[in-house]
Structure formats: structure tokens, C-alpha cells
Design an enzyme around this catalytic site. Structure first.
Site, PDB file in Angstrom:
ATOM      1  N   GLU A   1      -6.212  -7.784  -0.008  1.00 38.25           N
ATOM      2  CA  GLU A   1      -7.048  -7.135   1.131  1.00 38.25           C
ATOM      3  C   GLU A   1      -8.664  -7.265   0.767  1.00 38.25           C
ATOM      4  O   GLU A   1      -8.972  -6.253   0.165  1.00 38.25           O
ATOM      5  CB  GLU A   1      -6.016  -6.300   2.245  1.00 38.25           C
ATOM      6  CG  GLU A   1      -5.182  -6.630   2.392  1.00 38.25           C
ATOM      7  CD  GLU A   1      -4.437  -5.637   3.322  1.00 38.25           C
ATOM      8  OE1 GLU A   1      -5.141  -4.523   3.989  1.00 38.25           O
ATOM      9  OE2 GLU A   1      -3.746  -5.330   3.577  1.00 38.25           O
TER      10      GLU A   1
ATOM     11  N   GLU B   1       0.943  -1.363  -0.226  1.00 34.70           N
ATOM     12  CA  GLU B   1       0.101  -0.114   0.310  1.00 34.70           C
ATOM     13  C   GLU B   1       0.816   1.071  -0.186  1.00 34.70           C
ATOM     14  O   GLU B   1       0.855   2.058   0.785  1.00 34.70           O
ATOM     15  CB  GLU B   1      -1.080  -0.058   1.017  1.00 34.70           C
ATOM     16  CG  GLU B   1      -1.917  -0.871   1.278  1.00 34.70           C
ATOM     17  CD  GLU B   1      -3.030  -0.916   2.206  1.00 34.70           C
ATOM     18  OE1 GLU B   1      -2.868  -0.332   3.399  1.00 34.70           O
ATOM     19  OE2 GLU B   1      -4.296  -2.271   1.886  1.00 34.70           O
TER      20      GLU B   1
HETATM   21  C1  BG6 Z   1      -4.867  -1.893   5.067  1.00 36.39           C
HETATM   22  C2  BG6 Z   1      -3.721  -2.687   5.344  1.00 36.39           C
HETATM   23  O1  BG6 Z   1      -4.794  -0.620   4.765  1.00 36.39           O
HETATM   24  O2  BG6 Z   1      -6.323  -2.217   5.619  1.00 36.39           O
HETATM   25  C3  BG6 Z   1      -3.687  -2.985   6.353  1.00 36.39           C
HETATM   26  O3  BG6 Z   1      -2.995  -3.162   4.402  1.00 36.39           O
HETATM   27  C4  BG6 Z   1      -4.726  -2.569   7.349  1.00 36.39           C
HETATM   28  O4  BG6 Z   1      -2.298  -3.303   7.412  1.00 36.39           O
HETATM   29  C5  BG6 Z   1      -6.233  -3.004   6.600  1.00 36.39           C
HETATM   30  O5  BG6 Z   1      -5.038  -3.285   8.978  1.00 36.39           O
HETATM   31  C6  BG6 Z   1      -7.188  -2.357   7.679  1.00 36.39           C
HETATM   32  O6  BG6 Z   1      -7.029  -0.627   8.033  1.00 36.39           O
HETATM   33  P1  BG6 Z   1      -7.522  -0.634   9.567  1.00 36.39           P
HETATM   34  O7  BG6 Z   1      -6.709   0.372   9.784  1.00 36.39           O
HETATM   35  O8  BG6 Z   1      -8.759  -1.587   9.898  1.00 36.39           O
HETATM   36  O9  BG6 Z   1      -6.071  -1.562  10.199  1.00 36.39           O
END
Ligand code: BG6
Length: 479
Positions: free
Chosen positions: A379, A166
Site C-alpha cells: 500500500e 497492519e
Molecule cells: C491502510 C489500510 O491503513 O490504509 C487500508 O490497510 C486503508 O485498508 C488505507 O484503506 C488508507 O486508509 P483510509 O483510512 O484512508 O482508508
């Protein structure tokens, strides 16, 4: 539903090292910048630190057994650089690398394909102390040293490699993703300078995989949100185009075409934000081509016209720390170019992330049409408060609903020819959120701990665990 998933399709899920492993200061591991940043968030907001996280370091066998039970074909995780090289470079920490050997062997034993991310926000603190970390070009050389070692070590066991997690989000939230000294935090050019260093590091990692890994495939893991215009007014549509160019194309073009998006570059130059490029950089970026792109998709975004009111006051994305809808601290604004805003047509999570399965379909179609390279999801998921019932259950039907609609959207994109290799939602197991502690949960597996009390990190299966097992068993037919 007519399923378009081949028998090779990689169903699985994801995590990242500092968010799941714990064991932050044992067996020779030294701190990463995330250990330091998260200690600060504990003091400021009461969010858990990375010290124990979900303690996967001590539970990896149990976790992999649970993944196997769900039928995982793949597990996407990251390597903690400072576990392997506590000082960033130099001597390898035997116990640290042994952990990853054991983890990968256990995955292979269970027929789960490892998908490695080389870098997920956790730069060794030693390199921050030495020269400011990603702010300094030296980091590219040190990253090469680390990446070469890891790729060499696992070249016979790992086919899929993602480089940097990211970059787009690092530019937006640079003080959470990197340690930036207070006195530099007002200098926005440095965001793009860091990003340029990461482009070089990414290219080097791609070249190394091509050089060292027989049949290896490599790409970045990009945080991506398609940008919709707030209305059909031409000035809003133009603003959305500007936002797309600076927030999305700016990364896609580097990975796939080997150059910066012209419009975004001109905007950055006009505002003194463009990074310094040295001789040979762009050639290197071109040589480090990607075989695929991994996408982290949670939400779409919305943009509107933003007049150039003469202030030139640029703002970057705000964040919702409270977990109460509507408490986001602001939207990215570039006077004369675009302003991000809430999309009135979409509901959001409690942390103000728009819920938009169609956005995933749109993203896939749009990127594939432009670049025609295979894509994968590394993700996608719903951050939510979960309740553990007295009899040890978690009824997370909201999460099942979210994932189901996104899988349907992915399937629709595949129907129109998009090549998708894998679906690895976030997250395999509950873990430490990057911005909201452990109470914001994403996993199929519940980890019994709170922000203040790690307890024993007991694992429990959520309803979504059983649901996802069926999805995988039926290869996406039964949703
Ligand atoms: C992504 C990241 O931006 O989102 C993760 O790669 C992250 O590391 C995920 O955990 C969700 O975001 P957050 O802030 O809810 O943990």
C-alpha cells in the site's frame, strides 16, 4: 531516471475485501465486524457502509480487464473470512469460495499474479458474538481453521501470501479495526493482547504456507511510518527512538527475530500493558518465520520529548474525520516516553497525513539494513477528493505527482541494494476508506458513487490510469 526494476518486478495495486467487494449479505455471506462498524459510521458521520462498496463482487471481470489494460503484473486483495465461513468456522459456503476461485482464475488467465491477504480487519461477526473476537485466544484456533482451508485451496495457484494487515494500525485504532464493547475501550492492555493473538495467528499462517505451498512465500503486511525527531535536541531524538521501538520495531522483531523488542516490552510492563504470554507462544512465533515483509507506507511521523508529568495519561492516535487540514483529533502520547506531533517540514493531505516520499526510501533502507529480507509495497497512495468532469474525466495530477515521487524514492533505495519484489499502491480502484467513507479516493479507476448513493458504480479511467500504464510498460523508466 536509471531504473533498477528487473523484468520480474511486480507492478500492480491493492484493495481489501470489505472495502471493495460489496455483496455484504448475499450468496450466503454473513456479516463481518466491519459490516457492523461501518453501519455505525454511516449513522455517526454519513460515511458509506460496506454493503455495496465498489461492488467488485459483480464487476470483477471488468475490473481485471482494466487492470490488464494498465499492464498489472500483480493484484493484492484480501479474502473475506465470513464469505467463506459465514460463522467463522464449520461449514464452508460454496458460493463464497467459488467467488475467490473465479477471481483467481480470471487473474491467472490475464497473467496477473494474485497476492492474497488472509485477514484485513473483517473478522466474522459470529466470532465476535461468540467470544469477543480477537480479545479471546480461541480466535487463534479459528483463524488456523480458516487459513488452512484457504491456503490448501489455492496452494497451486498462489505464490505470495500476506497474513494479517497492519497489526500496528490495529493497536492504534483498535475500535475502528475491531469491534470492542464500550465497557472495555478504556483497557489499553487489551490492545497488546489482541496484537499478541495476531502474532500467533500470523506465525501459524506462515508455518502453513511453508508446509503446504510449493515455493510459497509469506510475510505480514505491516502499516509502517518511520519516526523522525522533531528537532536535533537529544531528548527529541530519544523520544523518536522510543516511538520507533514501540510502533515499528515491536512488530519487525516479532516477524523477523521471533521476539518482542526489549525496550518496548519493558515500557509496556512498567505500565501494566504487556500481553499475557502462555507457554509455547514464543516458540511458535519463532517457528513462523517470514520470507519477506509487505509494507503499507503512506506517511512518516514525528515525535518529541514528553515529560513524565505524573499523570500517566496515555493517549493513542487521533483521526481527521472532516477532510479539512488541521482537524486531526489528537496525537499519541506516552508521558515519559514520547509524544507524536506534526512535522513542520512536511505538507499533508486534507486528512492530515504527512506527504513524504523520502520517508519511503528511509524506511526501506532502515529495515533492509537491519533484517536483510526482501520487501514489497502493498500500500502507498494519496487519499484525495477527485472531481468527475462533465465529459467523464478525472484529472488527478496530484495523485500522479505523489506516486511518481514515491516510485523514485523506491528506486533510490534499490540503488543502494534494497531488494524490492513488488509495488502495489493503494488502490487499484476507488473503494470505501477505513475512516472517511468513499469521498476520500485512492484509485486509478474512478467508481461513480457517493456516500449516500451507490448509483451503478460505473468505472471510469482517471488520468493516473493512463500514467501508470506507461510506468508499467516502460518498467519504471517513464515516470
Ligand atoms: C491502510 C489500510 O491503513 O490504509 C487500508 O490497510 C486503508 O485498508 C488505507 O484503506 C488508507 O486508509 P483510509 O483510512 O484512508 O482508508
Amino acid at each position: 531516471m536509471m531504473s533498477n526494476f528487473s523484468s520480474e518486478f511486480l507492478w500492480g495495486a491493492s484493495t481489501s475485501a470489505y472495502q471493495v467487494e460489496g455483496a455484504a449479505s448475499i450468496d450466503g455471506k454473513k456479516p463481518s465486524q466491519q459490516d457492523v462498524i461501518n453501519k455505525d459510521s454511516y449513522k455517526k458521520f454519513g460515511f458509506a457502509t460496506a454493503e455495496i462498496a465498489s461492488d467488485q463482487y459483480h464487476h470483477y471481470k471488468e475490473d481485471i480487464a482494466l487492470m490488464k489494460e494498465m499492464g498489472f503484473k500483480a493484484y493484492r486483495f484480501s479474502i473475506a473470512w465470513s464469505r467463506v465461513f459465514p460463522d467463522g468456522v464449520g461449514e464452508v459456503n460454496e458460493k463464497g469460495i467459488q467467488y475467490y476461485r473465479d477471481l483467481i482464475n480470471e487473474l491467472k488467465k490475464n497473467d496477473i499474479e494474485p497476492i492474497i491477504t488472509l485477514y484485513h480487519y473483517d473478522l466474522p461477526w459470529a466470532l465476535v458474538e461468540k467470544y469477543g473476537g480477537w480479545l479471546d485466544r480461541q480466535v487463534v484456533k479459528d483463524f488456523e481453521y480458516y487459513a488452512r482451508f484457504i491456503i490448501n485451496e489455492f496452494k497451486d495457484k498462489v505464490k505470495y501470501w500476506t497474513t494479517i494487515n497492519e497489526q500496528s494500525i490495529i493497536v492504534q485504532y483498535w475500535t475502528q479495526k475491531c469491534y470492542i464493547p464500550q465497557e472495555l475501550q478504556g483497557n489499553n492492555q487489551l490492545r497488546y493482547q489482541i496484537n499478541h493473538h495476531m502474532n500467533l495467528a500470523h506465525a501459524i499462517a506462515c508455518k502453513l504456507v511453508h508446509e503446504l505451498v510449493p515455493n510459497g512465500l509469506v510475510g505480514a503486511a505491516l502499516g509502517y511510518s518511520p519516526v523522525y525527531p522533531l528537532s536535533s535536541k537529544p531528548e527529541d531524538v530519544m523520544a523518536a527512538q522510543n516511538a520507533h521501538d514501540l510502533r515499528n520495531a515491536f512488530y519487525l522483531d516479532i516477524y523477523f527475530k521471533g521476539h518482542y523488542t526489549k525496550s518496548a516490552w519493558i515500557y509496556l510492563e512498567k505500565h501494566g500493558l504487556a500481553p499475557n504470554i502462555e507457554a509455547g507462544d514464543m516458540e511458535l512465533i519463532k517457528e513462523g518465520y517470514s520470507d519477506f515483509l509487505a509494507l503499507n507506507y503512506y506517511a512518516s511521523e514525528c515525535a518529541k520529548y514528553c515529560p513524565d508529568n505524573g499523570t500517566k495519561q496515555i493517549r493513542y492516535s487521533g483521526v481527521n474525520r472532516s477532510g479539512k487540514k488541521g482537524e486531526i483529533s489528537g496525537f499519541e502520547t506516552h508521558p515519559g516516553f514520547y509524544e507524536m506531533c506534526k512535522n513542520p517540514n512536511l505538507d499533508t493531505t486534507d486528512w492530515d497525513w504527512a506527504i513524504d516520499p523520502t520517508g519511503l526510501e528511509y524506511m526501506f533502507r532502515d529495515i533492509y539494513t537491519r533484517y536483510e529480507k526482501p520487501l514489497m509495497i502493498t500500500e502507498n497512495g494519496l487519499g484525495a477528493y477527485d472531481t468527475l468532469t462533465m465529459d467523464g474525466k478525472v484529472h488527478d495530477d496530484y495523485r500522479i505527482h505523489y506516486l511518481r515521487e514515491h516510485i523514485k524514492a523506491m528506486n533510490r533505495a534499490m540503488e543502494y541494494g534494497v531488494e524490492v519484489l513488488a509495488y502495489c499502491p493503494w488502490s487499484a480502484i476507488d473503494l470505501l476508506s477505513t475512516s472517511n467513507g468513499v469521498k476520500k479516493r485512492y484509485g486509478f479507476i474512478y467508481v461513480d458513487r457517493t456516500d449516500d448513493d451507490p448509483k451503478e458504480c460505473k468505472r471510469l479511467k482517471k488520468d493516473s490510469f493512463y500514467w501508470y500504464k506507461k510506468v508499467i510498460e516502460s518498467n519504471g523508466e517513464e515516470l
